[in-house]
Each structure stands twice: as structure tokens, then as C-alpha cells.
Design a protein around this motif. Structure first.
Motif, PDB file in Angstrom:
ATOM      1  N   SER A 100     -21.593  38.228 -16.950  1.00  0.00           N
ATOM      2  CA  SER A 100     -21.809  37.897 -15.330  1.00  0.00           C
ATOM      3  C   SER A 100     -21.176  37.530 -14.502  1.00  0.00           C
ATOM      4  O   SER A 100     -20.108  37.199 -15.266  1.00  0.00           O
ATOM      5  CB  SER A 100     -22.951  37.737 -15.338  1.00  0.00           C
ATOM      6  OG  SER A 100     -22.823  35.811 -15.620  1.00  0.00           O
ATOM      7  N   ASN A 101     -21.251  38.176 -13.737  1.00  0.00           N
ATOM      8  CA  ASN A 101     -20.113  38.053 -12.128  1.00  0.00           C
ATOM      9  C   ASN A 101     -21.409  38.069 -11.073  1.00  0.00           C
ATOM     10  O   ASN A 101     -21.494  38.483 -11.077  1.00  0.00           O
ATOM     11  CB  ASN A 101     -19.419  38.869 -12.404  1.00  0.00           C
ATOM     12  CG  ASN A 101     -18.531  39.824 -12.759  1.00  0.00           C
ATOM     13  OD1 ASN A 101     -17.231  39.178 -13.467  1.00  0.00           O
ATOM     14  ND2 ASN A 101     -19.453  40.527 -14.328  1.00  0.00           N
ATOM     15  N   ALA A 102     -20.675  36.923  -9.700  1.00  0.00           N
ATOM     16  CA  ALA A 102     -21.242  36.118  -9.598  1.00  0.00           C
ATOM     17  C   ALA A 102     -20.528  36.664  -7.340  1.00  0.00           C
ATOM     18  O   ALA A 102     -19.618  36.936  -7.957  1.00  0.00           O
ATOM     19  CB  ALA A 102     -22.009  34.842  -9.187  1.00  0.00           C
ATOM     20  N   ALA A 103     -21.249  37.747  -6.822  1.00  0.00           N
ATOM     21  CA  ALA A 103     -20.804  38.149  -5.876  1.00  0.00           C
ATOM     22  C   ALA A 103     -21.899  37.526  -4.228  1.00  0.00           C
ATOM     23  O   ALA A 103     -22.647  38.037  -4.448  1.00  0.00           O
ATOM     24  CB  ALA A 103     -20.489  39.537  -5.864  1.00  0.00           C
ATOM     25  N   ILE A 104     -21.007  36.360  -3.690  1.00  0.00           N
ATOM     26  CA  ILE A 104     -21.483  37.340  -1.795  1.00  0.00           C
ATOM     27  C   ILE A 104     -21.502  37.877  -0.956  1.00  0.00           C
ATOM     28  O   ILE A 104     -20.573  38.447  -0.578  1.00  0.00           O
ATOM     29  CB  ILE A 104     -20.975  35.744  -1.818  1.00  0.00           C
ATOM     30  CG1 ILE A 104     -21.041  34.150  -2.107  1.00  0.00           C
ATOM     31  CG2 ILE A 104     -21.627  35.346  -0.311  1.00  0.00           C
ATOM     32  CD1 ILE A 104     -20.541  33.213  -2.174  1.00  0.00           C
ATOM     33  N   TYR A 105     -22.281  38.191   0.188  1.00  0.00           N
ATOM     34  CA  TYR A 105     -22.657  39.829   0.353  1.00  0.00           C
ATOM     35  C   TYR A 105     -22.843  38.920   2.229  1.00  0.00           C
ATOM     36  O   TYR A 105     -23.749  37.886   2.023  1.00  0.00           O
ATOM     37  CB  TYR A 105     -23.567  40.391  -0.060  1.00  0.00           C
ATOM     38  CG  TYR A 105     -23.268  41.655  -1.012  1.00  0.00           C
ATOM     39  CD1 TYR A 105     -22.603  42.873  -1.052  1.00  0.00           C
ATOM     40  CD2 TYR A 105     -23.132  40.907  -2.720  1.00  0.00           C
ATOM     41  CE1 TYR A 105     -21.973  43.545  -2.271  1.00  0.00           C
ATOM     42  CE2 TYR A 105     -23.210  41.243  -3.250  1.00  0.00           C
ATOM     43  CZ  TYR A 105     -22.477  43.147  -3.465  1.00  0.00           C
ATOM     44  OH  TYR A 105     -22.307  43.250  -5.005  1.00  0.00           O
ATOM     45  N   PHE A 106     -22.144  39.157   3.061  1.00  0.00           N
ATOM     46  CA  PHE A 106     -22.036  39.106   4.360  1.00  0.00           C
ATOM     47  C   PHE A 106     -22.132  39.815   5.842  1.00  0.00           C
ATOM     48  O   PHE A 106     -21.580  41.306   4.849  1.00  0.00           O
ATOM     49  CB  PHE A 106     -21.235  37.733   4.205  1.00  0.00           C
ATOM     50  CG  PHE A 106     -20.179  37.225   3.917  1.00  0.00           C
ATOM     51  CD1 PHE A 106     -19.194  38.217   4.838  1.00  0.00           C
ATOM     52  CD2 PHE A 106     -19.616  37.177   2.833  1.00  0.00           C
ATOM     53  CE1 PHE A 106     -18.020  38.373   4.765  1.00  0.00           C
ATOM     54  CE2 PHE A 106     -18.571  37.079   2.259  1.00  0.00           C
ATOM     55  CZ  PHE A 106     -17.600  37.414   3.279  1.00  0.00           C
ATOM     56  N   ALA A 107     -22.805  39.658   6.418  1.00  0.00           N
ATOM     57  CA  ALA A 107     -22.636  40.721   7.606  1.00  0.00           C
ATOM     58  C   ALA A 107     -21.209  40.327   7.805  1.00  0.00           C
ATOM     59  O   ALA A 107     -20.795  39.113   7.546  1.00  0.00           O
ATOM     60  CB  ALA A 107     -23.535  41.280   7.772  1.00  0.00           C
ATOM     61  N   ASP A 108     -21.685  40.713   9.896  1.00  0.00           N
ATOM     62  CA  ASP A 108     -20.369  40.100  10.560  1.00  0.00           C
ATOM     63  C   ASP A 108     -20.873  39.071  10.916  1.00  0.00           C
ATOM     64  O   ASP A 108     -19.779  38.321  12.213  1.00  0.00           O
ATOM     65  CB  ASP A 108     -20.260  41.160  11.457  1.00  0.00           C
ATOM     66  CG  ASP A 108     -19.398  42.909  11.399  1.00  0.00           C
ATOM     67  OD1 ASP A 108     -19.608  42.881   9.631  1.00  0.00           O
ATOM     68  OD2 ASP A 108     -20.704  43.466  11.749  1.00  0.00           O
ATOM     69  N   ASP A 109     -21.464  38.045  11.209  1.00  0.00           N
ATOM     70  CA  ASP A 109     -22.479  37.425  11.686  1.00  0.00           C
ATOM     71  C   ASP A 109     -22.115  35.947  10.702  1.00  0.00           C
ATOM     72  O   ASP A 109     -23.471  36.039  10.315  1.00  0.00           O
ATOM     73  CB  ASP A 109     -23.248  37.064  12.375  1.00  0.00           C
ATOM     74  CG  ASP A 109     -24.088  36.150  13.141  1.00  0.00           C
ATOM     75  OD1 ASP A 109     -23.455  35.122  13.475  1.00  0.00           O
ATOM     76  OD2 ASP A 109     -25.277  36.069  14.175  1.00  0.00           O
ATOM     77  N   PHE A 110     -21.126  34.930  10.815  1.00  0.00           N
ATOM     78  CA  PHE A 110     -21.340  34.089   9.731  1.00  0.00           C
ATOM     79  C   PHE A 110     -22.786  32.813   9.992  1.00  0.00           C
ATOM     80  O   PHE A 110     -23.366  32.267   9.627  1.00  0.00           O
ATOM     81  CB  PHE A 110     -20.058  32.996   9.826  1.00  0.00           C
ATOM     82  CG  PHE A 110     -19.816  31.128   8.927  1.00  0.00           C
ATOM     83  CD1 PHE A 110     -19.999  31.617   7.712  1.00  0.00           C
ATOM     84  CD2 PHE A 110     -21.133  30.769   9.374  1.00  0.00           C
ATOM     85  CE1 PHE A 110     -20.001  30.485   6.951  1.00  0.00           C
ATOM     86  CE2 PHE A 110     -20.693  29.302   8.573  1.00  0.00           C
ATOM     87  CZ  PHE A 110     -20.917  29.170   7.287  1.00  0.00           C
ATOM     88  N   ASN A 111     -22.847  33.523  11.431  1.00  0.00           N
ATOM     89  CA  ASN A 111     -24.256  31.674  11.091  1.00  0.00           C
ATOM     90  C   ASN A 111     -25.798  32.779  10.471  1.00  0.00           C
ATOM     91  O   ASN A 111     -26.164  31.833  10.319  1.00  0.00           O
ATOM     92  CB  ASN A 111     -24.555  31.839  12.763  1.00  0.00           C
ATOM     93  CG  ASN A 111     -23.918  31.002  13.386  1.00  0.00           C
ATOM     94  OD1 ASN A 111     -23.131  30.538  12.823  1.00  0.00           O
ATOM     95  ND2 ASN A 111     -23.350  31.112  14.994  1.00  0.00           N
ATOM     96  N   ALA A 169     -17.300  28.207   2.757  1.00  0.00           N
ATOM     97  CA  ALA A 169     -18.023  28.142   4.004  1.00  0.00           C
ATOM     98  C   ALA A 169     -16.683  28.956   4.570  1.00  0.00           C
ATOM     99  O   ALA A 169     -16.651  29.742   5.457  1.00  0.00           O
ATOM    100  CB  ALA A 169     -18.415  27.033   4.465  1.00  0.00           C
ATOM    101  N   GLU A 170     -15.741  28.129   4.859  1.00  0.00           N
ATOM    102  CA  GLU A 170     -14.476  28.153   5.495  1.00  0.00           C
ATOM    103  C   GLU A 170     -13.636  29.608   5.361  1.00  0.00           C
ATOM    104  O   GLU A 170     -13.250  30.433   6.305  1.00  0.00           O
ATOM    105  CB  GLU A 170     -13.506  27.106   5.480  1.00  0.00           C
ATOM    106  CG  GLU A 170     -13.702  26.508   5.908  1.00  0.00           C
ATOM    107  CD  GLU A 170     -14.325  26.532   7.660  1.00  0.00           C
ATOM    108  OE1 GLU A 170     -13.147  26.775   8.882  1.00  0.00           O
ATOM    109  OE2 GLU A 170     -14.944  25.371   8.385  1.00  0.00           O
ATOM    110  N   ALA A 171     -13.917  30.174   4.235  1.00  0.00           N
ATOM    111  CA  ALA A 171     -13.153  31.633   3.637  1.00  0.00           C
ATOM    112  C   ALA A 171     -13.964  32.560   4.316  1.00  0.00           C
ATOM    113  O   ALA A 171     -13.216  33.371   4.909  1.00  0.00           O
ATOM    114  CB  ALA A 171     -13.132  31.830   1.993  1.00  0.00           C
ATOM    115  N   ILE A 172     -15.111  32.521   4.203  1.00  0.00           N
ATOM    116  CA  ILE A 172     -15.993  33.197   4.883  1.00  0.00           C
ATOM    117  C   ILE A 172     -15.926  33.607   6.289  1.00  0.00           C
ATOM    118  O   ILE A 172     -15.958  34.542   6.430  1.00  0.00           O
ATOM    119  CB  ILE A 172     -17.244  32.841   4.121  1.00  0.00           C
ATOM    120  CG1 ILE A 172     -17.984  33.622   2.825  1.00  0.00           C
ATOM    121  CG2 ILE A 172     -18.477  33.783   4.745  1.00  0.00           C
ATOM    122  CD1 ILE A 172     -19.143  32.790   2.354  1.00  0.00           C
TER     123      ILE A 172
END
Length: 327
Positions: free
Chosen positions: A145-156, A287-290
Motif C-alpha cells: 500500500s502507498n499513500a498519495a495526497i491529491y490537491f488542486a490549485d488552491d491551498f485553502n 502543509a508547507e510543501a504543498i
């Protein structure tokens, strides 16, 4: 139409075909990026000495002599073969191919030419897995198992997607640093832009390993990790490498090192300094890396790689699997 399989031993002889197929292969592993892979080959010799194996390249050519598929292989003295990727730090393997038809024909050819070939660390999104619907593939040896965080263009927007308790924990970490009179910063290191502080990150990596597992890292092992490990050299030199180092009052509090492309950063190394655990340095680091990835890159997936630690899922990660199997 016939296809021919041949083992090559010199990367330079196939480098132009490698580069061409790398650009054509969908969902290609960033660890197969030409410059990154050349670094892995250059610093491979300690594994040759320890495991009596060597890298080779399975090249499949069509009737016109054009390379349509390349497999990076590890060949052992006893005849065993597996895809390159067994060592720590090389977290996603694969193969390069021209199109889906070439991939299908290659797999059939390999069943004849290389029975028992071991496919290592093949991610579920890789088209190779798609040849064996549904996953897992037959002849499965292991599943990780691996874990990945997906996010878009807005940190908020990403931050609001987290649970209220996790959001509060992150706010508390920042507030505690401010209340206790500490300052923090995120230093980002990318090859050809600035030099990775290898000594600092490896010392923290070994310290965390000792804190977590109760083992001591010898001076020889530290020297190897700093000067001869191909994973370390990839993070120092490969074009797609990124290291984020969180400092509190100038001291290393947490870091992550990964290799990526324009969409995904795969992070095999992540360590925190327990001396700063009051300030949740792992959560602050991510958080800072994202924030950095959103502001300065097109990367929108932070893949925290193997392991199902709770903090990854608290920060919004979803599970994906990688497989080891034979054909």
C-alpha cells in the motif's frame, strides 16, 4: 510481424531510444527519467558487490529494427532476472514502450524469452497492470500500500477538505511555535538551482531511523548514504528531484526528498526530528510543501509512497497499490 528480444549491457548504446520511449510511455515512473536513471547506474556498483548482480536492458525491436520497448533489468549470477528497482530509494519501477500494442506483444514475447521474470514495484495506474484486469495480476508475490495526497490549485481548498480536528492540530502547531518564540522556514532544494545539504538531511534520516526502530547507524553506513547511495545522488543531481527541509530556529526539524515529473512527486524519504515533536513538524512540513508545490510547480500529487501511517491519511491521502509478480 516478428519481434526480437535482446539483452544490452551498455546504456549509452540505447540512450536515444530510452529517451524517445520515455516521452511516449503513459504514467511513466520518474525514476526512469534518463538523467535520473543514469545516476542510479553510476552508483549501482555496491549492489553488484553485495548481491552479485548487474543491470542489463531488455530491448524489444520490431521487424524494422526499431526499439518499441525497453525493460531495465537486474540480472543475477544464478540466472534470475527482475525489473530494476529492488533497492531502497527506487520506489517505482516499470518499462518503456511505444504504444499499447507494443506493450501487449512484449509481454507475450517475454513469457517465452524470460519465463519467471519478476516485475517489481509496478503501480496500479501503470498500463502494464491494465493487461491483467482486474488487479492484482496473476502470479502475485506481494502487494504494497502507498499513500498519495491529491490537491488542486488552491491551498485553502485543500486545507478545508481536512477534518476539523486535523485543521486545528495544524493551527496549534503554528501557534505553539509563535507562542514559544520560535521561527520556522521551508528551504527547498532543486538540482542546478541550489545545493542539497546532504549531511544535514542524512544525519536527520539516520537519527529518525534510530528513534523509531532503536537501531544505531554505523559511521560506515552514514558515509555510504552521504556519498555512494544512488538514492541520495538522485536527490542531489536528478532534474526532477525536490527536497523540502523544514527548519525551526535554523535547525532541521523535518524533511522530505522525492523525485517527480510535471504532475507527481514521489517521496521515498521523509524524516522528522523528535526534538521538535511539540510542534508537529511532519504536518507542518507537508502543509508547507504543498503550498510550495501549488505556488511554484505544476505538481498536484504528493505521493508519500510506501506505508499506511495514520498521519498520511489525516492529511488527506488515499491508498494506491503497487505489485510484485512474475510472468
Amino acid at each position: 510481424m516478428s519481434m526480437i528480444f535482446k539483452l544490452e549491457i551498455n546504456f549509452d548504446d540505447i540512450s536515444s531510444d530510452w529517451g524517445r520511449l520515455y516521452e511516449l510511455t503513459p504514467e511513466v515512473s520518474p525514476f526512469l527519467e534518463p538523467e535520473a536513471f543514469k545516476i542510479a547506474l553510476k552508483y549501482f556498483y555496491p549492489y553488484y558487490l553485495r548481491y552479485r548482480c548487474r543491470p542489463k536492458f531488455g530491448v524489444i525491436r520490431n521487424e524494422k529494427g526499431r526499439a518499441v520497448c525497453i525493460l531495465p533489468l537486474i540480472c543475477y549470477h544464478d540466472g534470475k532476472m527482475q525489473l530494476f528497482g529492488f533497492a531502497n530509494g527506487f520506489n517505482e519501477s516499470g518499462m518503456l514502450f511505444e504504444n499499447e500494442d507494443a506493450l501487449k506483444r512484449t509481454i507475450e514475447l517475454l513469457k517465452v524469452e524470460c519465463p519467471g521474470l519478476e516485475f517489481l514495484k509496478i503501480d496500479e495506474r501503470n498500463p502494464v497492470i491494465g493487461l491483467f484486469p482486474p488487479p492484482p495480476p496473476p502470479n502475485l508475490l506481494s502487494k504494497t500500500s502507498n499513500a498519495a495526497i491529491y490537491f488542486a490549485d488552491d491551498f485553502n481548498a485543500y486545507f478545508k477538505s481536512l477534518s476539523s480536528s486535523v485543521r486545528q492540530n495544524i493551527r496549534t502547531a503554528y501557534n505553539r511555535m509563535a507562542k514559544d518564540g520560535h521561527t520556522f522556514c521551508l528551504d527547498v532544494y532543486r538540482p542546478k538551482i541550489n545545493k542539497l545539504p546532504t549531511r544535514e538531511v542524512i544525519d536527520l534520516y539516520c537519527k529518525r531511523h534510530g528513534d523509531r526502530y532503536g537501531v544505531h547507524t554505523s559511521m560506515l553506513k552514514k558515509w555510504f548514504l552521504k556519498h555512494q547511495s544512488f538514492a541520495t545522488k538522485i536527490y542531489e543531481l536528478a532534474p526532477g528531484a525536490i527536497t523540502c527541509l523544514l527548519r525551526i530556529d535554523g535547525k532541521p526539524a523535518a524533511f522530505l526528498s522525492g523525485l517527480g515529473n510535471d504532475k507527481r512527486l514521489i517521496v521515498p524519504r521523509l524524516s522528522i526530528n523528535n526534538e521538535f515533536r511539540r510542534y508537529s513538524p511532519g504536518m507542518v512540513l507537508i502543509a508547507e510543501a504543498i503550498k510550495y508545490l501549488i505556488a511554484d510547480t505544476t505538481i498536484r500529487v504528493l505521493d508519500l509512497s510506501q506505508g499506511d501511517e495514520q498521519y498520511k491519511y489525516q492529511l488527506g491521502a488515499v491508498t494506491h497499490y503497487s505489485y510484485v509478480y512474475t510472468i
